[in-house]
Design a protein around this motif. Structure first.
Motif, PDB file in Angstrom:
ATOM      1  N   UNK A   1       0.823  -1.214   0.000  1.00 45.40           N
ATOM      2  CA  UNK A   1       0.000   0.000   0.000  1.00 45.40           C
ATOM      3  C   UNK A   1       0.855   1.262   0.000  1.00 45.40           C
ATOM      4  N   UNK A   2       2.187   1.097   0.208  1.00 43.26           N
ATOM      5  CA  UNK A   2       3.064   2.271   0.216  1.00 43.26           C
ATOM      6  C   UNK A   2       4.502   1.817  -0.028  1.00 43.26           C
ATOM      7  N   UNK A   3       5.256   2.640  -0.782  1.00 36.62           N
ATOM      8  CA  UNK A   3       6.670   2.380  -1.020  1.00 36.62           C
ATOM      9  C   UNK A   3       7.474   3.652  -0.764  1.00 36.62           C
ATOM     10  N   UNK A   4       8.633   3.466  -0.146  1.00 41.39           N
ATOM     11  CA  UNK A   4       9.516   4.584   0.184  1.00 41.39           C
ATOM     12  C   UNK A   4      10.929   4.220  -0.255  1.00 41.39           C
TER      13      UNK A   4
ATOM     14  N   UNK B   1      -3.948   8.872   5.334  1.00 44.47           N
ATOM     15  CA  UNK B   1      -2.562   9.081   4.936  1.00 44.47           C
ATOM     16  C   UNK B   1      -1.708   7.891   5.369  1.00 44.47           C
ATOM     17  N   UNK B   2      -0.875   7.436   4.453  1.00 46.54           N
ATOM     18  CA  UNK B   2       0.135   6.422   4.759  1.00 46.54           C
ATOM     19  C   UNK B   2       1.481   6.962   4.298  1.00 46.54           C
ATOM     20  N   UNK B   3       2.442   7.031   5.239  1.00 51.43           N
ATOM     21  CA  UNK B   3       3.684   7.722   4.927  1.00 51.43           C
ATOM     22  C   UNK B   3       4.821   7.199   5.790  1.00 51.43           C
ATOM     23  N   UNK B   4       6.052   7.235   5.243  1.00 53.88           N
ATOM     24  CA  UNK B   4       7.273   6.918   5.979  1.00 53.88           C
ATOM     25  C   UNK B   4       8.241   8.081   5.814  1.00 53.88           C
TER      26      UNK B   4
END
Length: 275
Positions: free
Chosen positions: A60-63, A103-106
């Motif tokens: 669901x998220x990539x950093x 919000x999804x965040x790193x």
């Protein structure tokens, strides 16, 4: 590592940190009929339950960090307050994550450059958490969360997961032929115990004993004297299995079980048998 939500955070040599959703948890019931020799008694059934967790194969998220700084990831450790540590050969990173509906965040909070990092653990010292990390020549300590240098001792340690906190005051260091107990309060060696086994992994069972992984298998020892406790480890293995397969990692589970990961890719769940 598992996040504080129902997600998993991973990092690999592709330089990407990914958040994966756990989409389902299922319970499988296997039923086995046990027959009694006495026909006057009713037949009985034995039920065993297995928990299976499925992870969605689409993150669901990539950093991604710049300049391939995440290459050769060695370890990830989850911290309080939605943070986690990530260790590579030449860097220690602290990340903070947010996972919710909106919000999804790193975000990268701090980083510390190292030299040929071999292993690292988090250490609880009084009310603070610090990092104990070692390379080929020294063991150094950093504050969490600012990664400020605290202290360093010159010591030669062997490669592998051979660094373990024994208590709130003691840290166990292992080289090829001895165990060293370090006082965390003054960062000085206070005890050296000569030992011949080639230790590669350690697990603290929090009962005054530890499990030692060597090239030839595992042993259970008293922490303070390193006296070997015989016949306390029962392998859940077939009779024809080879006991000298090299162990490359160990992980403690609940209820007296632990995982052994072998070099050939085999993964076992082992039982501790107290006699």
């Amino acid at each position: 590592i598992k996040s504080n939500k129902n997600n998993i955070i991973s990092c690999g040599d592709d330089d990407l940190i990914k958040i994966w959703p756990i989409i389902s948890v299922s319970y499988i019931n296997q039923q086995q009929k046990l027959y009694n020799l006495n026909n006057n008694m009713n037949n009985k059934y034995l039920y065993s339950f297995y928990k299976r967790i499925r992870v969605n194969l689409i993150p669901i998220y990539e950093f991604k960090l710049d300049n391939s700084q995440l290459t050769h990831v060695m370890k990830m450790i989850h911290l309080k307050e939605n943070k986690f540590l990530l260790f590579t050969d030449y860097n220690i990173f602290i990340f903070k994550y947010v996972i919710d509906k909106n919000k999804t965040k790193i975000d990268l909070i701090e980083d510390y450059k190292t030299n040929n990092l071999i292993d690292a653990i988090t250490i609880l010292k009084k009310n603070d958490e610090i990092i104990g990390a070692y390379n080929n020549t020294s063991l150094f300590f950093l504050n969490i969360p600012d990664l400020k240098f605290i202290n360093q001792i010159s010591i030669k340690l062997m490669a592998g997961n051979s660094l373990m906190q024994l208590s709130s005051n003691d840290l166990l260091l292992v080289d090829r032929y001895s165990f060293k107990i370090l006082d965390i309060n003054n960062f000085k060696i206070k005890m050296i115990i000569k030992y011949s086994y080639n230790t590669e992994f350690l697990l603290n069972l929090n009962d005054g004993t530890l499990i030692q992984g060597t090239f030839f298998g595992i042993k259970r020892l008293l922490i303070r004297t390193l006296e070997e406790l015989p016949d306390l480890v029962e392998y859940e293995k077939d009779d024809d299995d080879n006991y000298t397969e090299k162990i490359v990692n160990m992980h403690k589970l609940k209820n007296g079980k632990f995982i052994l990961c072998h070099e050939n890719g085999k993964v076992e769940i082992c039982n501790l048998k107290f006699v």
